[in-house]
Design an enzyme around this catalytic site. Structure first.
Site, PDB file in Angstrom:
ATOM      1  N   CYS A  86       0.835  -1.188   0.000  1.00 11.97           N
ATOM      2  CA  CYS A  86       0.000   0.000   0.000  1.00 11.97           C
ATOM      3  C   CYS A  86       0.881   1.254   0.000  1.00 11.97           C
ATOM      4  O   CYS A  86       1.813   1.363   0.789  1.00 11.97           O
ATOM      5  CB  CYS A  86      -0.886  -0.043   1.244  1.00 11.97           C
ATOM      6  SG  CYS A  86      -1.648   1.506   1.684  1.00 11.97           S
ATOM      7  N   GLU A  87       0.560   2.178  -0.878  1.00  7.22           N
ATOM      8  CA  GLU A  87       1.365   3.392  -0.952  1.00  7.22           C
ATOM      9  C   GLU A  87       1.128   4.329   0.230  1.00  7.22           C
ATOM     10  O   GLU A  87       1.923   5.224   0.462  1.00  7.22           O
ATOM     11  CB  GLU A  87       1.108   4.122  -2.269  1.00  7.22           C
ATOM     12  CG  GLU A  87      -0.257   4.708  -2.428  1.00  7.22           C
ATOM     13  CD  GLU A  87      -0.455   5.367  -3.785  1.00  7.22           C
ATOM     14  OE1 GLU A  87      -1.217   6.335  -3.838  1.00  7.22           O
ATOM     15  OE2 GLU A  87       0.143   4.913  -4.777  1.00  7.22           O
ATOM     16  N   HIS A  88       0.057   4.133   0.976  1.00  9.51           N
ATOM     17  CA  HIS A  88      -0.231   5.015   2.109  1.00  9.51           C
ATOM     18  C   HIS A  88       0.568   4.660   3.358  1.00  9.51           C
ATOM     19  O   HIS A  88       0.987   5.545   4.100  1.00  9.51           O
ATOM     20  CB  HIS A  88      -1.726   4.998   2.448  1.00  9.51           C
ATOM     21  CG  HIS A  88      -2.572   5.525   1.340  1.00  9.51           C
ATOM     22  ND1 HIS A  88      -3.813   5.024   1.047  1.00  9.51           N
ATOM     23  CD2 HIS A  88      -2.347   6.508   0.433  1.00  9.51           C
ATOM     24  CE1 HIS A  88      -4.324   5.682   0.022  1.00  9.51           C
ATOM     25  NE2 HIS A  88      -3.450   6.576  -0.372  1.00  9.51           N
ATOM     26  N   HIS A  89       0.748   3.364   3.617  1.00  8.42           N
ATOM     27  CA  HIS A  89       1.457   2.933   4.828  1.00  8.42           C
ATOM     28  C   HIS A  89       2.668   2.040   4.523  1.00  8.42           C
ATOM     29  O   HIS A  89       3.352   1.614   5.440  1.00  8.42           O
ATOM     30  CB  HIS A  89       0.515   2.135   5.748  1.00  8.42           C
ATOM     31  CG  HIS A  89      -0.656   2.914   6.220  1.00  8.42           C
ATOM     32  ND1 HIS A  89      -1.886   2.858   5.588  1.00  8.42           N
ATOM     33  CD2 HIS A  89      -0.802   3.786   7.245  1.00  8.42           C
ATOM     34  CE1 HIS A  89      -2.738   3.645   6.214  1.00  8.42           C
ATOM     35  NE2 HIS A  89      -2.110   4.228   7.209  1.00  8.42           N
ATOM     36  N   GLN A 128      -5.138  -0.945  -4.455  1.00 13.09           N
ATOM     37  CA  GLN A 128      -5.754  -2.102  -5.103  1.00 13.09           C
ATOM     38  C   GLN A 128      -6.525  -1.672  -6.346  1.00 13.09           C
ATOM     39  O   GLN A 128      -6.493  -2.353  -7.374  1.00 13.09           O
ATOM     40  CB  GLN A 128      -6.661  -2.839  -4.117  1.00 13.09           C
ATOM     41  CG  GLN A 128      -7.241  -4.121  -4.695  1.00 13.09           C
ATOM     42  CD  GLN A 128      -7.915  -4.972  -3.644  1.00 13.09           C
ATOM     43  OE1 GLN A 128      -7.414  -5.130  -2.542  1.00 13.09           O
ATOM     44  NE2 GLN A 128      -9.054  -5.539  -3.996  1.00 13.09           N
ATOM     45  N   HIS A 156      -5.526  -6.279   3.487  1.00 12.25           N
ATOM     46  CA  HIS A 156      -4.611  -5.150   3.617  1.00 12.25           C
ATOM     47  C   HIS A 156      -4.116  -5.072   5.055  1.00 12.25           C
ATOM     48  O   HIS A 156      -4.917  -4.899   5.978  1.00 12.25           O
ATOM     49  CB  HIS A 156      -5.333  -3.848   3.247  1.00 12.25           C
ATOM     50  CG  HIS A 156      -5.753  -3.800   1.818  1.00 12.25           C
ATOM     51  ND1 HIS A 156      -5.317  -2.825   0.957  1.00 12.25           N
ATOM     52  CD2 HIS A 156      -6.548  -4.611   1.074  1.00 12.25           C
ATOM     53  CE1 HIS A 156      -5.837  -3.026  -0.246  1.00 12.25           C
ATOM     54  NE2 HIS A 156      -6.592  -4.108  -0.191  1.00 12.25           N
ATOM     55  N   CYS A 158      -2.748  -2.718   6.465  1.00  9.28           N
ATOM     56  CA  CYS A 158      -3.076  -1.426   7.079  1.00  9.28           C
ATOM     57  C   CYS A 158      -4.426  -1.481   7.792  1.00  9.28           C
ATOM     58  O   CYS A 158      -4.712  -0.638   8.635  1.00  9.28           O
ATOM     59  CB  CYS A 158      -3.041  -0.294   6.050  1.00  9.28           C
ATOM     60  SG  CYS A 158      -4.154  -0.505   4.663  1.00  9.28           S
TER      61      CYS A 158
END
Length: 195
Positions: A86-89, A128, A156, A158
């Protein structure tokens, strides 16, 4: 753009210090180097554009292929296992199953290439939803078919390992292009085959 292993090693060493670890202790001495090598592998897809991935896996078959003008045929490959981050976490997206369907338009894509495309697209910092869009775009480029569908189910970290810690949650995303958006019978057939 290739991964700069030396910089990764430096930053992982700094990260170990930042979280209160001793990067010189026996169990961690080689960790920065191991992580750098791992990042080269798991983020390989960052080095390629969708056009370059399409070129890498552009293996189609056209000999003796008879496709009617009003084609209702479909190719579906499902249960393709991939993972991503995941690019956020930068947390793992795992237990991911990808299904890719397309309506042939004069070309049939080699089946293993569909799995390779999904794998390479996953090897990027991703969402995703974007994985599905990228797979659809690449498949369209190679097959010259506008009619592509991608369904992805995954978990995920996250959500499962941090934050809400909902360990059983699964995310499903769909990307429908061309006839999969307009032909309800085609989409119904896909969903029956997908189950």
């Amino acid at each position: 753009m290739s991964i700069d292993r030396k910089k990764v090693e430096e930053h992982i060493r700094g990260l170990l210090i930042a979280i209160g670890e001793d990067p010189d202790r026996e169990g961690l001495k080689e960790t920065p180097s191991r992580v750098a090598r791992m990042y080269e592998e798991i983020f390989e897809g960052i080095s390629y554009t969708n056009d370059e991935i399409a070129e890498m896996y552009n293996k189609t078959f056209e000999d003796d292929l008879v496709i009617p003008k009003d084609n209702k045929e479909m190719v579906l490959v499902k249960d393709i296992d991939i993972f991503s981050y995941c690019e956020h976490h930068m947390a793992l997206m795992y237990n991911m199953k990808v299904a890719v369907a397309y309506v042939p338009n004069g070309k049939i894509l080699g089946l293993s290439k569909i799995a390779r495309i999904a794998d390479m697209v996953g090897k990027r910092l991703q969402l995703q939803e974007r994985i599905g869009s990228d797979i659809a775009e690449i498949t369209q480029k190679i097959t010259d078919s506008e009619d592509v569908a991608v369904i992805i189910e995954g978990q995920h970290a996250c959500m499962t390992a941090r934050g809400i810690k909902n360990t059983g949650s699964r995310t499903t995303t769909t990307t429908f292009r061309g006839k999969f958006n307009t032909d309800t019978n085609l989409t119904k057939r896909l969903m029956i085959l997908y189950k």
